[in-house]
Design a protein around this motif. Structure first.
Motif, PDB file in Angstrom:
ATOM      1  N   ILE A  84       0.809  -1.214   0.000  1.00  0.00           N
ATOM      2  CA  ILE A  84       0.000   0.000   0.000  1.00  0.00           C
ATOM      3  C   ILE A  84       0.856   1.284   0.000  1.00  0.00           C
ATOM      4  CG2 ILE A  84      -1.918   1.189   1.126  1.00  0.00           C
ATOM      5  CD1 ILE A  84      -2.577  -1.574  -0.048  1.00  0.00           C
ATOM      6  N   PRO A  85       1.905   1.358   0.819  1.00  0.00           N
ATOM      7  CA  PRO A  85       2.708   2.592   0.815  1.00  0.00           C
ATOM      8  C   PRO A  85       3.255   2.946  -0.571  1.00  0.00           C
ATOM      9  CG  PRO A  85       3.315   1.222   2.675  1.00  0.00           C
ATOM     10  CD  PRO A  85       2.346   0.427   1.874  1.00  0.00           C
ATOM     11  N   LEU A  86       3.684   1.943  -1.315  1.00  0.00           N
ATOM     12  CA  LEU A  86       4.212   2.269  -2.645  1.00  0.00           C
ATOM     13  C   LEU A  86       3.109   2.755  -3.576  1.00  0.00           C
ATOM     14  CD1 LEU A  86       7.000  -0.323  -3.433  1.00  0.00           C
ATOM     15  CD2 LEU A  86       7.172   1.995  -2.566  1.00  0.00           C
ATOM     16  N   ASN A  87       1.935   2.163  -3.459  1.00  0.00           N
ATOM     17  CA  ASN A  87       0.810   2.670  -4.249  1.00  0.00           C
ATOM     18  C   ASN A  87       0.561   4.133  -3.947  1.00  0.00           C
ATOM     19  OD1 ASN A  87       0.258   0.378  -5.639  1.00  0.00           O
ATOM     20  ND2 ASN A  87      -1.392  -0.316  -4.303  1.00  0.00           N
ATOM     21  N   ALA A  88       0.681   4.484  -2.671  1.00  0.00           N
ATOM     22  CA  ALA A  88       0.454   5.873  -2.277  1.00  0.00           C
ATOM     23  C   ALA A  88       1.530   6.776  -2.891  1.00  0.00           C
ATOM     24  CB  ALA A  88       0.454   5.987  -0.761  1.00  0.00           C
ATOM     25  N   ALA A  89       2.772   6.296  -2.923  1.00  0.00           N
ATOM     26  CA  ALA A  89       3.842   7.093  -3.525  1.00  0.00           C
ATOM     27  C   ALA A  89       3.546   7.341  -5.004  1.00  0.00           C
ATOM     28  CB  ALA A  89       5.182   6.372  -3.368  1.00  0.00           C
ATOM     29  N   LEU A  90       3.013   6.322  -5.644  1.00  0.00           N
ATOM     30  CA  LEU A  90       2.685   6.443  -7.058  1.00  0.00           C
ATOM     31  C   LEU A  90       1.564   7.453  -7.282  1.00  0.00           C
ATOM     32  CD1 LEU A  90       2.872   5.422  -9.992  1.00  0.00           C
ATOM     33  CD2 LEU A  90       1.418   3.517  -9.348  1.00  0.00           C
ATOM     34  N   THR A  91       0.481   7.324  -6.520  1.00  0.00           N
ATOM     35  CA  THR A  91      -0.631   8.268  -6.733  1.00  0.00           C
ATOM     36  C   THR A  91      -0.205   9.690  -6.354  1.00  0.00           C
ATOM     37  OG1 THR A  91      -1.492   7.290  -4.714  1.00  0.00           O
ATOM     38  CG2 THR A  91      -2.729   6.891  -6.682  1.00  0.00           C
ATOM     39  N   ARG A  92       0.654   9.793  -5.352  1.00  0.00           N
ATOM     40  CA  ARG A  92       1.144  11.105  -4.960  1.00  0.00           C
ATOM     41  C   ARG A  92       1.888  11.764  -6.129  1.00  0.00           C
ATOM     42  NH1 ARG A  92       2.751  12.596   0.225  1.00  0.00           N
ATOM     43  NH2 ARG A  92       1.373  11.054   1.124  1.00  0.00           N
ATOM     44  N   ALA A  93       2.603  10.959  -6.883  1.00  0.00           N
ATOM     45  CA  ALA A  93       3.357  11.510  -8.011  1.00  0.00           C
ATOM     46  C   ALA A  93       2.434  12.110  -9.065  1.00  0.00           C
ATOM     47  CB  ALA A  93       4.232  10.423  -8.633  1.00  0.00           C
ATOM     48  N   TYR A  94       1.216  11.615  -9.119  1.00  0.00           N
ATOM     49  CA  TYR A  94       0.244  12.131 -10.095  1.00  0.00           C
ATOM     50  C   TYR A  94      -0.593  13.274  -9.519  1.00  0.00           C
ATOM     51  CZ  TYR A  94       0.873   8.372 -13.525  1.00  0.00           C
ATOM     52  OH  TYR A  94       1.368   7.517 -14.470  1.00  0.00           O
ATOM     53  N   HIS A  95      -0.236  13.664  -8.313  1.00  0.00           N
ATOM     54  CA  HIS A  95      -1.073  14.632  -7.600  1.00  0.00           C
ATOM     55  C   HIS A  95      -1.413  15.853  -8.453  1.00  0.00           C
ATOM     56  CE1 HIS A  95      -2.964  16.495  -4.269  1.00  0.00           C
ATOM     57  NE2 HIS A  95      -2.158  17.533  -4.296  1.00  0.00           N
TER      58      HIS A  95
END
Ligand code: ADP
Ligand code: MG
Length: 590
Positions: A261-272
């Motif tokens: 889950i944390p890596l998924n969050a890093a990914l979506t954060r990059a698309y912020h």
């Protein structure tokens, strides 16, 4: 009841439950074993969605005849010698549990010949009882055959989902591993039908094309970043290609697929700020990290991992993805407020330029719409009244006088209280959607036969899904027939879309389908309709004739919910007279 030790059979069935949950978990364990054995070619055959048979054949190093009996014993592994090594694992397996677990809940046969052996050996295990090792003449490599999975644990059988869902889980797994190991040849077949096959030539984009279709594969952006002992490679979607769920966000860590889950969050954060709320990117990313810096032994199926320096990994992934995104699609740095704020140079702002059709299409558009929604105050976007029945047309949308089209993307119109900008794509989406749903509710969608049927090849998982939906599509005016492996022929489509690309319409229909969903039929239908209307609607960047512009406005006025597209984005922005007066300094503080 007094305390007693469980019998070995019961104990091993309990343990098996952690590793073997469904047919796809058997496939996972066997394929990982084949990869650990250095296989260059892995062939998976299933029957009855894996309930009847799962067979995995590889050309790897094989199991010596003398070790075959040990291979199926619990906690027997060739991959780990001491507890110390647990913290520097470079193989996919190490727990020595998979074969024992699978053998305890099925009828399993292992046939193998190791590289140094003149002859092969075979061992059969039934519900955990191993037979005697027999000599057999076979080629190098290993074949594990698992029949009647869970036949001795009926309770497990009851928890399995539909064949389509179990099959999809297997398809998805093989597809992911095929991408992660492009130098290995993968083949997946159900009965005689081959549903996935890769060449093993190392070309990841070709595999992406198989999974997502050529169009999407071509658009995927490549990620390549290295920092200290961290390396990230793989593919991410541009902001124009999104999904409504996170399922296409895939991470491999040191060659192992993990649902972290944390890596998924890093990914979506990059698309912020680059994606609409509720939209997610597609990504297949491969993180390489020192084995010592990651603990893979925190989940029985190793689906989760823990990092020693979680924050460092997180920010590395976020930066790497963001950089890849920006490299391909420069992001406007000015907040849209500037567009209508004090800056006299607003026309020069990247935000404005992003609106121009020459800019990279959807990229800027998605962004501006997402921001528009947030900036409702500044932009005075028309609030959505929702779709409550009984509201008069006038209450939903004022009558507008068309002024013209700008940027081949927006219609400009005058209303009783100022200026309206209408997004032609969003508006047309709304119009098509309501027309289609009205026809559908009357059970009368005029269908139009294509002069020439169009055939469409889909990724295996989507093809499987579409097969179950052909009747539903018929209700929508699509006549679609199976036409060879993973291929369908579109023979007719709704007259409403006549002249549009049938293949694109069909792809839109199967695009975002949610796994395991059992939605109310009505909801599913509305979703299908919204999806196809989005694809069929006139695009931003298309010049429309005066008549077309007027027709679009009139059609929009006739809609029940003219102010939003079926996906909830605004179709129009309103610049009130009051706001114009303030902006031009005619009113308020000078
Ligand atoms: P693990 O993979 O954790 O070691 P398994 O129960 O999956 O445990 O396998 C036990 C052992 O059997 C492995 O360590 C390996 O030596 C051997 N083995 C299993 N499958 C294969 C295969 N396809 N090719 C070669 N050896 C295999
Ligand atoms: Mg294993």
């Amino acid at each position: 009841m007094s305390i007693r030790l469980l019998s070995p059979e019961v104990a091993s069935q309990i343990a098996a439950g952690e590793v073997v949950e469904r047919p796809a978990s058997v496939v996972k364990e066997l394929v990982e074993n084949a990869l650990d054995a250095g296989a260059k070619s892995i062939s998976v055959s299933i029957d009855a969605a894996g309930r009847g048979l799962i067979e995995v054949a590889d050309d790897g190093s094989g199991i010596p005849a003398g070790e075959l009996a040990l291979a199926v014993a619990r906690h027997a592994t060739s991959k780990l010698a001491s507890a110390k090594e647990l913290f520097s694992i470079s193989t996919l397996g190490f727990r020595g549990e998979a074969l024992a677990s699978i053998g305890s809940v099925s009828r399993m046969t292992i046939t193998s010949r190791a590289v140094d052996d003149a002859i092969g050996a075979r061992l059969r295990v039934e519900a955990g009882q191993a037979g005697a090792v027999q000599q057999v003449g076979v080629p190098f490599g290993t074949v594990v055959r698992v029949e009647n999975l869970f036949y001795n644990v009926p309770a497990r059988l009851k928890f399995l989902k539909s064949d389509a869902t179990e099959r999809r889980a297997i398809d998805t797994f093989i597809a992911r591993y095929a991408l992660a190991y492009p130098h290995v040849r993968f083949k997946l077949a159900e009965g005689k039908k081959v549903t996935l096959q890769t060449s093993g030539d190392g070309d990841r984009r070709a595999i992406l094309a198989m999974l997502y279709g050529v169009d999407t594969a071509r658009q995927m952006l490549e990620v390549l970043a290295e920092e200290d002992a961290l390396k990230l490679t793989g593919f991410i979607s541009p902001t124009s290609v999104t999904r409504s769920n996170r399922r296409e966000m895939t991470f491999f860590i040191n060659g192992r697929w993990v649902q972290d889950i944390p890596l998924n969050a890093a990914l979506t954060r990059a698309y912020h700020t680059l994606l609409m709320v509720g939209r997610y990117p597609l990504a297949t990313l491969f993180l390489e990290i020192e084995p010592e810096a990651v603990d893979v032994n925190v989940h029985p199926a190793k689906a989760e991992v823990r990092f020693r320096e979680q924050d460092k990994v997180f920010s590395f992934v976020q930066r790497a993805v963001r950089r890849a995104l920006l490299a391909y699609a420069p992001v406007p740095s000015l907040p849209p407020a500037t567009l209508w704020g004090s800056s006299p140079a607003w026309r020069e702002s990247p935000a404005w330029r992003e609106h121009q059709p020459s800019a990279s299409g959807q990229t800027g558009l998605d962004w501006s719409m997402a921001e528009d929604a947030k900036q409702a105050e500044t932009m005075d976007a028309v609030p959505s009244p929702g779709s409550e029945a009984g509201q008069s047309v006038f209450a939903n949308m004022p009558l507008l006088r068309l002024i013209g089209q700008i940027g081949a993307t927006y219609l400009v119109a005058e209303g009783p209280d100022g200026l309206y900008l209408v997004d032609q794509h969003a508006a047309h989406e709304r119009v098509l959607f309501e027309k289609l749903m009205i026809q559908h509710d009357k059970r009368n969608i005029p269908s139009q036969s294509l002069l020439e049927p169009v055939s469409v090849t889909l990724p295996p998982a989507q093809a499987a899904l579409l097969e179950g939906q052909l009747e539903l599509l018929k209700d929508f005016g699509f006549q679609v027939e199976p036409f060879g492996p993973n291929t369908f022929q579109v023979r007719a489509m709704p007259a409403l879309f006549s002249g549009s690309d049938a293949s694109s319409a069909l792809r839109a229909l199967v695009d975002d389908f949610e796994e395991d969903e059992t939605p109310l039929q009505a909801e599913l239908e509305a979703r299908l309709a919204a999806r196809v209307c989005k694809r069929m609607a006139v695009k931003a960047g298309k010049a429309l004739s005066g008549d077309e512009q007027r027709a679009l406005l009139t059609d929009l006025e006739n809609c029940d919910s003219p102010r939003t597209c079926p996906h909830g984005r605004p179709t129009m922005i309103h610049l009130s007279v009051g706001m114009l007066e303030r902006q031009f300094g005619r009113k308020g503080p000078r």
